[in-house]
Design a protein around this motif. Structure first.
Motif, mmCIF file in Angstrom:
data_model
loop_
_atom_site.group_PDB
_atom_site.id
_atom_site.type_symbol
_atom_site.label_atom_id
_atom_site.label_comp_id
_atom_site.label_asym_id
_atom_site.label_seq_id
_atom_site.Cartn_x
_atom_site.Cartn_y
_atom_site.Cartn_z
ATOM 1 N N GLU A 172 14.125 -28.502 -13.349
ATOM 2 C CA GLU A 172 14.748 -27.991 -12.149
ATOM 3 C C GLU A 172 15.006 -29.121 -10.930
ATOM 4 O O GLU A 172 14.036 -29.762 -10.729
ATOM 5 C CB GLU A 172 13.661 -26.930 -11.614
ATOM 6 N N ILE A 173 16.324 -28.916 -10.855
ATOM 7 C CA ILE A 173 16.710 -30.210 -10.075
ATOM 8 C C ILE A 173 17.083 -29.526 -8.812
ATOM 9 O O ILE A 173 17.574 -28.672 -8.540
ATOM 10 C CB ILE A 173 18.103 -30.805 -10.560
ATOM 11 N N GLU A 174 16.502 -30.199 -7.528
ATOM 12 C CA GLU A 174 17.087 -29.954 -6.173
ATOM 13 C C GLU A 174 17.884 -31.192 -5.673
ATOM 14 O O GLU A 174 17.442 -32.462 -5.336
ATOM 15 C CB GLU A 174 15.522 -29.952 -5.304
ATOM 16 N N LEU A 175 19.094 -30.679 -5.647
ATOM 17 C CA LEU A 175 20.010 -32.030 -4.845
ATOM 18 C C LEU A 175 20.105 -31.560 -3.508
ATOM 19 O O LEU A 175 20.605 -30.348 -3.306
ATOM 20 C CB LEU A 175 21.452 -31.744 -5.713
ATOM 21 N N TRP A 176 20.013 -32.587 -2.629
ATOM 22 C CA TRP A 176 19.827 -32.393 -1.354
ATOM 23 C C TRP A 176 21.129 -33.022 -0.716
ATOM 24 O O TRP A 176 21.180 -34.359 -0.763
ATOM 25 C CB TRP A 176 18.601 -33.074 -0.484
ATOM 26 N N ILE A 211 16.252 -34.869 -5.727
ATOM 27 C CA ILE A 211 17.287 -35.890 -5.247
ATOM 28 C C ILE A 211 18.197 -35.787 -4.174
ATOM 29 O O ILE A 211 18.800 -34.816 -3.958
ATOM 30 C CB ILE A 211 18.220 -36.158 -6.821
ATOM 31 N N LEU A 212 17.974 -36.970 -3.238
ATOM 32 C CA LEU A 212 18.915 -37.099 -2.170
ATOM 33 C C LEU A 212 20.344 -37.424 -2.605
ATOM 34 O O LEU A 212 20.306 -38.599 -3.304
ATOM 35 C CB LEU A 212 18.275 -37.724 -1.032
ATOM 36 N N VAL A 213 21.354 -36.996 -1.804
ATOM 37 C CA VAL A 213 22.636 -37.408 -2.183
ATOM 38 C C VAL A 213 23.139 -37.863 -0.635
ATOM 39 O O VAL A 213 23.332 -36.903 0.181
ATOM 40 C CB VAL A 213 23.747 -36.321 -2.735
ATOM 41 N N LEU A 214 23.319 -39.315 -0.572
ATOM 42 C CA LEU A 214 23.533 -39.783 0.569
ATOM 43 C C LEU A 214 24.739 -40.631 0.752
ATOM 44 O O LEU A 214 25.061 -41.237 -0.374
ATOM 45 C CB LEU A 214 22.268 -40.607 1.118
ATOM 46 N N GLY A 215 25.327 -40.732 1.972
ATOM 47 C CA GLY A 215 26.317 -41.951 2.404
ATOM 48 C C GLY A 215 27.153 -41.530 3.546
ATOM 49 O O GLY A 215 26.921 -40.340 4.006
ATOM 50 N N PRO A 216 28.087 -42.238 3.822
ATOM 51 C CA PRO A 216 29.007 -41.983 4.668
ATOM 52 C C PRO A 216 29.685 -40.524 4.671
ATOM 53 O O PRO A 216 29.939 -39.928 3.591
ATOM 54 C CB PRO A 216 30.201 -43.402 4.798
ATOM 55 N N THR A 217 30.144 -40.124 5.881
ATOM 56 C CA THR A 217 31.195 -39.001 5.794
ATOM 57 C C THR A 217 32.344 -39.345 5.133
ATOM 58 O O THR A 217 32.843 -40.309 4.895
ATOM 59 C CB THR A 217 31.451 -38.633 7.534
ATOM 60 N N ILE A 235 21.117 -27.595 0.186
ATOM 61 C CA ILE A 235 20.247 -27.812 -0.891
ATOM 62 C C ILE A 235 20.783 -26.883 -1.961
ATOM 63 O O ILE A 235 21.051 -25.911 -1.949
ATOM 64 C CB ILE A 235 18.765 -27.213 -0.657
ATOM 65 N N MET A 236 20.982 -27.679 -3.266
ATOM 66 C CA MET A 236 21.444 -26.818 -4.483
ATOM 67 C C MET A 236 20.308 -27.092 -5.493
ATOM 68 O O MET A 236 19.823 -28.181 -5.841
ATOM 69 C CB MET A 236 22.839 -27.537 -4.980
ATOM 70 N N THR A 237 20.007 -25.881 -6.169
ATOM 71 C CA THR A 237 18.939 -25.909 -7.126
ATOM 72 C C THR A 237 19.505 -25.413 -8.413
ATOM 73 O O THR A 237 20.227 -24.411 -8.424
ATOM 74 C CB THR A 237 17.834 -25.094 -6.545
ATOM 75 N N PHE A 238 19.465 -26.329 -9.310
ATOM 76 C CA PHE A 238 19.762 -25.702 -10.812
ATOM 77 C C PHE A 238 18.950 -26.360 -11.977
ATOM 78 O O PHE A 238 18.019 -27.142 -11.366
ATOM 79 C CB PHE A 238 21.218 -26.269 -11.168
ATOM 80 N N GLU A 239 19.100 -25.687 -12.912
ATOM 81 C CA GLU A 239 18.230 -26.236 -14.154
ATOM 82 C C GLU A 239 19.253 -27.006 -15.227
ATOM 83 O O GLU A 239 20.218 -26.615 -15.358
ATOM 84 C CB GLU A 239 17.548 -25.050 -14.937
ATOM 85 N N ASN A 240 18.331 -27.731 -15.898
ATOM 86 C CA ASN A 240 18.985 -28.339 -16.972
ATOM 87 C C ASN A 240 17.652 -28.433 -18.075
ATOM 88 O O ASN A 240 16.663 -29.026 -17.877
ATOM 89 C CB ASN A 240 19.299 -29.834 -16.910
#
Length: 187
Positions: free
Chosen positions: A61-65, A6-12, A42-47
């Motif tokens: 296993e979630i990859e938050l970018w 999952i990408l986390v996107l948006g303005p500064t 990149i943050m990797t964690f499990e749920n």
């Protein structure tokens, strides 16, 4: 166990890193001082107990970018976008131009990558106590779910909305996996 990117996107300065840290339960780089993300983090964690729309629960296993909002890193974006399952847009409704900036992010990371609006969510993230509620999104994002967030006041709501979104994304990954298996088997 499903793997979801999952990408986390948006303005500064919209709160992308704060939300990413919160969701990943990370204390890395937690500061009250603004520190811009360079490129991506990149943050990797499990749920182990994600509820799917069909009522079943699975592990993930979630990859938050956490992608920096500065356009000078735009040359990195094609590599960042590769193999994305979902997009979480974050903007600060207290900043008048943030909502409109999401349109270019949507074009680059959703439309050009062939993702559907159902694979996206918008977090209208107010950093201040009693801040603005969600604003009006550009037409390009009119079909994307929008949630008002403030991790200091509504942390449980932020987690619940993310988990609901995560369940939808695992459904997308599962469906894609099933189609690939059927294709391999010649069905």
């Amino acid at each position: 166990m499903f793997k979801v990117k999952i990408l986390v996107l948006g303005p500064t300065q919209s709160g992308k890193s704060a939300i990413s840290n919160f969701l990943a339960r990370s204390t890395e780089n937690v500061s009250s001082e603004y520190l811009p993300t360079h490129g991506a983090r990149i943050m990797t964690f499990e749920n182990r107990n994600v509820s799917l729309p069909n009522g079943k629960s699975v592990g993930a296993e979630i990859e938050l970018w956490d992608v920096g909002g500065d356009h000078r890193f735009e040359s990195c974006w094609p590599a960042i976008a590769r193999d994305t399952d979902g997009v979480m847009f974050v903007y600060n409704p207290d900043q008048s131009k943030h909502a409109q900036e999401l349109e270019s992010w949507h074009s680059t990371f959703v439309k050009k990558q062939g993702l559907k609006d159902s694979q996206c969510i918008v977090f209208a993230h107010s950093k201040s106590v009693g801040g603005q509620h969600a604003g009006t999104l550009p037409d390009a994002l009119s079909k994307v779910s929008q949630v008002t967030t403030n991790i200091n006041e509504e942390g449980d709501t932020v987690k619940a909305e993310f988990e609901r979104f995560l369940g939808k994304m695992i459904g997308v990954v599962s469906e894609r996996r099933d189609k690939e298996e059927q294709s391999i088997m010649g069905l």
